[in-house]
Motif scaffolding. Sequence first.
Motif, PDB file in Angstrom:
ATOM      1  N   UNK A 193      46.049  23.162  39.442  1.00  0.00           N
ATOM      2  CA  UNK A 193      45.065  22.984  40.512  1.00  0.00           C
ATOM      3  C   UNK A 193      44.515  24.300  41.040  1.00  0.00           C
ATOM      4  N   UNK A 194      45.382  25.254  41.417  1.00  0.00           N
ATOM      5  CA  UNK A 194      44.868  26.545  41.894  1.00  0.00           C
ATOM      6  C   UNK A 194      44.079  27.313  40.835  1.00  0.00           C
ATOM      7  N   UNK A 195      44.466  27.189  39.578  1.00  0.00           N
ATOM      8  CA  UNK A 195      43.713  27.855  38.505  1.00  0.00           C
ATOM      9  C   UNK A 195      42.296  27.287  38.429  1.00  0.00           C
ATOM     10  N   UNK A 196      42.186  25.966  38.533  1.00  0.00           N
ATOM     11  CA  UNK A 196      40.855  25.346  38.485  1.00  0.00           C
ATOM     12  C   UNK A 196      40.051  25.663  39.741  1.00  0.00           C
ATOM     13  N   UNK A 197      40.723  25.799  40.866  1.00  0.00           N
ATOM     14  CA  UNK A 197      40.048  26.214  42.095  1.00  0.00           C
ATOM     15  C   UNK A 197      39.420  27.587  41.903  1.00  0.00           C
ATOM     16  N   UNK A 198      40.188  28.510  41.320  1.00  0.00           N
ATOM     17  CA  UNK A 198      39.674  29.865  41.076  1.00  0.00           C
ATOM     18  C   UNK A 198      38.494  29.844  40.118  1.00  0.00           C
ATOM     19  N   UNK A 199      38.587  29.062  39.061  1.00  0.00           N
ATOM     20  CA  UNK A 199      37.476  28.985  38.099  1.00  0.00           C
ATOM     21  C   UNK A 199      36.248  28.377  38.762  1.00  0.00           C
ATOM     22  N   UNK A 200      36.451  27.322  39.550  1.00  0.00           N
ATOM     23  CA  UNK A 200      35.325  26.688  40.232  1.00  0.00           C
ATOM     24  C   UNK A 200      34.641  27.610  41.221  1.00  0.00           C
ATOM     25  N   UNK A 201      35.424  28.459  41.873  1.00  0.00           N
ATOM     26  CA  UNK A 201      34.861  29.368  42.864  1.00  0.00           C
ATOM     27  C   UNK A 201      34.318  30.661  42.270  1.00  0.00           C
ATOM     28  N   UNK A 202      35.015  31.212  41.275  1.00  0.00           N
ATOM     29  CA  UNK A 202      34.693  32.563  40.816  1.00  0.00           C
ATOM     30  C   UNK A 202      34.300  32.670  39.349  1.00  0.00           C
ATOM     31  N   UNK A 203      34.493  31.613  38.572  1.00  0.00           N
ATOM     32  CA  UNK A 203      34.166  31.678  37.143  1.00  0.00           C
ATOM     33  C   UNK A 203      32.667  31.831  36.939  1.00  0.00           C
ATOM     34  N   UNK A 204      32.265  32.908  36.333  1.00  0.00           N
ATOM     35  CA  UNK A 204      30.835  33.203  36.179  1.00  0.00           C
ATOM     36  C   UNK A 204      30.293  32.869  34.788  1.00  0.00           C
ATOM     37  N   UNK A 205      31.118  32.961  33.774  1.00  0.00           N
ATOM     38  CA  UNK A 205      30.606  32.738  32.422  1.00  0.00           C
ATOM     39  C   UNK A 205      30.766  31.278  32.012  1.00  0.00           C
ATOM     40  N   UNK A 206      29.930  30.864  31.080  1.00  0.00           N
ATOM     41  CA  UNK A 206      30.023  29.505  30.559  1.00  0.00           C
ATOM     42  C   UNK A 206      31.318  29.292  29.802  1.00  0.00           C
ATOM     43  N   UNK A 207      31.757  30.294  29.087  1.00  0.00           N
ATOM     44  CA  UNK A 207      33.000  30.136  28.330  1.00  0.00           C
ATOM     45  C   UNK A 207      34.188  29.951  29.273  1.00  0.00           C
ATOM     46  N   UNK A 208      34.175  30.645  30.393  1.00  0.00           N
ATOM     47  CA  UNK A 208      35.246  30.498  31.373  1.00  0.00           C
ATOM     48  C   UNK A 208      35.206  29.098  31.991  1.00  0.00           C
ATOM     49  N   UNK A 209      34.013  28.633  32.364  1.00  0.00           N
ATOM     50  CA  UNK A 209      33.861  27.301  32.940  1.00  0.00           C
ATOM     51  C   UNK A 209      34.219  26.216  31.923  1.00  0.00           C
ATOM     52  N   UNK A 210      33.838  26.404  30.674  1.00  0.00           N
ATOM     53  CA  UNK A 210      34.162  25.445  29.624  1.00  0.00           C
ATOM     54  C   UNK A 210      35.674  25.378  29.427  1.00  0.00           C
ATOM     55  N   UNK A 211      36.333  26.524  29.455  1.00  0.00           N
ATOM     56  CA  UNK A 211      37.798  26.558  29.352  1.00  0.00           C
ATOM     57  C   UNK A 211      38.422  25.809  30.523  1.00  0.00           C
TER      58      UNK A 211
END
Length: 120
Positions: free
Chosen positions: A46-64
């Motif tokens: 959950x916290x990992x996805x929170x970080x990606x949702x808030x700070x993930x800038x690249x499409x590859x990061x969001x796709x992951x």
Amino acid sequence: MIVLHRGLLVVAGLLGASGVAAAAASSHMVDSRNLSAIAAVFLSHGPALLAVGLFGRSRSFAFSGAILALGTLIFGADLALREFLSAPLFAGAAPIGGGLMILGWLGFALSGAGLAKLKK
């Protein structure tokens, strides 16, 4: 991209809430290995996805993140159904969910290393 990030934030919130509920339930139920596993997986992803949702800038990061979210939901749903209904989500759901979680984390590693690039 905004929709994906918002979706990850929704899943992160649901995983966090469900993880806390599973932890509470597992402390009150006798020998509930599934609920303990759900709590551990949900409260770590959950916290990992929170970080990606808030700070993930690249499409590859969001796709992951999307792959990690899907795997976590499949894995957790399978364990919950086994706990409460004594039936799996579908045959092989837990290993498929676990495999997707591993792929999501590896995607983060590749994205962070600059090896995974998805065109914008």
